[in-house]
Scaffold this active site. Structure first.
Site, short mmCIF file in Angstrom:
data_model
loop_
_atom_site.label_atom_id
_atom_site.label_comp_id
_atom_site.label_asym_id
_atom_site.label_seq_id
_atom_site.Cartn_x
_atom_site.Cartn_y
_atom_site.Cartn_z
N CYS A 147 38.63 43.86 50.16
CA CYS A 147 37.65 44.56 50.98
C CYS A 147 37.29 43.66 52.15
O CYS A 147 37.82 42.55 52.26
CB CYS A 147 36.43 44.94 50.16
SG CYS A 147 35.40 43.56 49.71
N ARG A 180 39.58 39.05 47.37
CA ARG A 180 38.97 39.37 46.07
C ARG A 180 40.00 39.67 44.95
O ARG A 180 40.14 40.80 44.49
CB ARG A 180 37.97 40.52 46.23
CG ARG A 180 36.92 40.21 47.28
CD ARG A 180 35.81 41.22 47.31
NE ARG A 180 34.85 41.04 46.26
CZ ARG A 180 33.81 41.84 46.07
NH1 ARG A 180 33.63 42.86 46.84
NH2 ARG A 180 32.96 41.60 45.10
N ARG A 206 25.11 52.06 49.49
CA ARG A 206 25.78 51.57 48.27
C ARG A 206 24.85 50.70 47.46
O ARG A 206 24.98 50.63 46.23
CB ARG A 206 27.02 50.74 48.64
CG ARG A 206 28.13 51.56 49.23
CD ARG A 206 29.37 50.74 49.34
NE ARG A 206 29.69 50.16 48.03
CZ ARG A 206 30.69 49.35 47.79
NH1 ARG A 206 31.49 49.01 48.77
NH2 ARG A 206 30.91 48.87 46.60
N1 EPU Z 1 37.63 35.26 42.28
C1 EPU Z 1 38.91 34.85 41.99
N2 EPU Z 1 39.57 35.49 40.98
C2 EPU Z 1 39.00 36.49 40.27
C3 EPU Z 1 37.68 36.89 40.56
C4 EPU Z 1 37.02 36.25 41.58
O1 EPU Z 1 39.44 33.95 42.61
O2 EPU Z 1 39.65 37.03 39.37
C5 EPU Z 1 36.90 34.55 43.35
C6 EPU Z 1 36.42 35.51 44.44
O3 EPU Z 1 37.44 35.77 45.39
C7 EPU Z 1 35.27 34.73 45.02
C8 EPU Z 1 34.67 34.05 43.79
O4 EPU Z 1 35.71 34.04 42.80
O5 EPU Z 1 35.73 33.74 45.88
C9 EPU Z 1 33.47 34.71 43.21
O6 EPU Z 1 33.67 36.11 43.08
P1 EPU Z 1 33.09 36.93 41.88
O7 EPU Z 1 34.19 37.35 40.98
O8 EPU Z 1 31.93 36.21 41.28
O9 EPU Z 1 32.57 38.25 42.61
P2 EPU Z 1 32.46 39.64 41.94
O10 EPU Z 1 32.12 39.46 40.52
O11 EPU Z 1 33.62 40.47 42.31
C10 EPU Z 1 29.87 39.92 42.26
C11 EPU Z 1 28.94 40.85 43.00
C12 EPU Z 1 29.03 40.57 44.48
C13 EPU Z 1 28.65 39.11 44.74
C14 EPU Z 1 29.57 38.19 43.91
C15 EPU Z 1 29.20 36.73 44.02
C16 EPU Z 1 28.90 42.79 41.59
C17 EPU Z 1 29.18 44.23 41.43
N3 EPU Z 1 29.31 42.23 42.71
O12 EPU Z 1 31.18 40.24 42.72
O13 EPU Z 1 28.07 41.41 45.10
O14 EPU Z 1 28.81 38.81 46.10
O15 EPU Z 1 29.50 38.57 42.52
O16 EPU Z 1 27.90 36.53 43.62
O17 EPU Z 1 28.28 42.19 40.73
C18 EPU Z 1 27.15 42.71 46.82
O18 EPU Z 1 26.28 43.08 45.99
O19 EPU Z 1 27.06 42.96 48.04
C19 EPU Z 1 28.30 41.96 46.34
C20 EPU Z 1 29.42 41.81 47.05
#
Ligand code: EPU
Length: 420
Positions: free
Chosen positions: A116, A121, A399
């Protein structure tokens, strides 16, 4: 498509109540797939993303009834394990139906969510954790196809190059609740939304320890039951109103907040000179002197949240002096920079850093929202700017912010919707 029009320069004052946390409620809704019994979730914000998750649950055979801020999720006994690209691609959090589907039905076919505007991601950590539990995983035509005769608990390290992952921790924790034996997740995400999910799972009968810390232990159980749960307050919505008070030199009492979840943000804004007082479950925010610039680095919780980076950048844009903002979670999450610069901000991006040269006054302009938090930063800039700002593509805001426009109106903002 609607635009949001803001006539800036009005000092915001009064009280506002924060809604339930979007990033808690989405995985918690997914967790209801782990049981056939009824779950009741209270304090649910009415958002585009919560509606998407409810549509996904319906497509997977759940019965869903929403009344005000409460949702009842029941089983129709018509379970499906296929989550379609059309739904999953609109919202990344929908990928966390994978863990509960696999845990409960031993198979799942879930579309990959894709990237996105805030970055690529990837989902490698989700898949690493699910594989470690013994699932057989293949990627077929853009779908993750996962199967397991029986998931088995194990110890796994889930840290990635940017630290822990919130939704990967959620996904694996949900799958592990019904695995055989003990699972230990090392480098688990410590975000309050992960702990809220764990608390919901515990109410469903799961055995989980260590949630809210980097090591989570899950002792698998045979089955989970229904539960009633209240969603925690949205710390990012609270943070957005905190910045709104400061950027408009106003005075706002923000209700339904959990102070403990706002530590890094409040500390940083106090360093900048904000006057913030805490009472029970609210915070009052006002200015007693001019703010000074501060440097901000986003980090996993309890560090400064990436979801507040854009809003604080708007604030620093109108705080004379130089501030350096470093993004360590999503190094490309800077879509708001060019739009803020259209309003007269002086921001230069250098890789994962933004150098902000604060100016006294922004001027209203037509701008384009690119993602949820970028949109919030543009609205905040519009509230502070001289003249009229028109924010296009505000579906991004819908959203994640419940009734944002109405809440700002109550605080005295001049803000309205206009058809494009
Ligand atoms: N990452 C990886 N591999 C993975 C998953 C993540 O390398 O398999 C990396 C991501 O690219 C990033 C870091 O790890 O660099 C952290 O990402 P994370 O997985 O924690 O993000 P997420 O779980 O997909 C949630 C929130 C986001 C928030 C992030 C970080 C939800 C629905 N979304 O996303 O919220 O920015 O954690 O705190 O819980 C928002 O609300 O606007 C939003 C984007």
């Amino acid at each position: 498509m609607d635009n949001l029009v803001i006539e800036g320069g009005k000092r915001l004052t009064g009280e506002v109540t924060v809604s339930g946390a979007k990033n808690s409620v989405l995985p918690i809704m997914a967790a209801t797939l782990l049981t056939d019994e009824t779950c009741i979730i209270k304090g649910v914000p009415i958002l585009r993303d919560t509606n998407t998750m409810l549509r996904i649950l319906r497509s997977l055979g759940k019965g869903v009834e929403m009344s005000r801020d409460t949702v009842n999720i029941t089983s129709t006994r018509n379970n499906k394990t296929f989550a379609d690209y059309k739904l999953v691609s609109t919202m990344r959090a929908s990928f966390c139906v994978l863990g509960p589907l696999l845990g409960k039905f031993k198979k799942a076919e879930v579309s990959l969510p894709g990237g996105c505007v805030i970055g690529i991601r990837p989902v490698d950590l989700h898949l690493k954790g699910i594989k470690a539990l013994g699932a057989d995983i293949s990627i077929v035509s853009g779908y993750v196809v996962a199967k397991a005769k029986q998931l088995k608990g194990t110890t796994m390290y889930l840290g990635g190059i940017c630290g822990s992952s919130v939704l990967a921790t959620d996904n694996v924790m949900m799958a592990a609740t019904l695995a055989k034996g003990k699972t230990v997740i090392e480098s688990a995400a410590c975000e309050p939304e992960v702990a809220d999910l764990a608390n919901f799972l515990i109410k469903m009968g799961a055995k989980i320890k260590g949630h809210g810390t980097p090591i989570i232990e899950i002792e698998g159980v045979k089955q989970l039951h229904g539960a009633i749960h209240n969603i925690i307050p949205d710390r990012i919505e609270a943070g957005t109103f905190i910045v709104a008070a400061l950027i408009t030199k106003g005075d706002i009492l923000i209700k339904n907040v959990c102070h403990a979840h706002l530590g890094a943000l409040i500390d940083k804004l106090q360093e900048a000179g904000a006057y913030i007082t805490k009472t029970d479950s609210s915070v009052r925010v006002r200015l007693k002197r001019n703010l000074k610039p501060v440097n901000v680095t986003t980090l996993p919780y309890p560090g400064f949240p990436t979801d507040m980076q854009a809003q604080v950048m708007s604030l620093m844009s109108v705080t004379p002096g130089i501030s350096l903002i470093t993004e360590k979670i999503y190094p490309d999450r800077f879509m708001h920079v060019a739009e803020l610069n259209r309003m007269g901000a002086r921001i230069q991006r250098e890789g994962a850093h933004a150098i902000v040269e604060g100016t006294k006054q922004l001027s209203g302009a037509p701008v384009m929202a690119s993602d949820l938090r970028a949109s919030a930063s543009l609205v905040l800039a519009g509230l502070a700017a001289q003249g009229k700002t028109t924010v296009a593509r505000i579906y991004h805001l819908e959203r994640g912010y419940e009734n944002l426009e109405q809440k700002f109106l109550t605080l005295g903002a001049r803000i309205w919707r206009k058809k494009e």
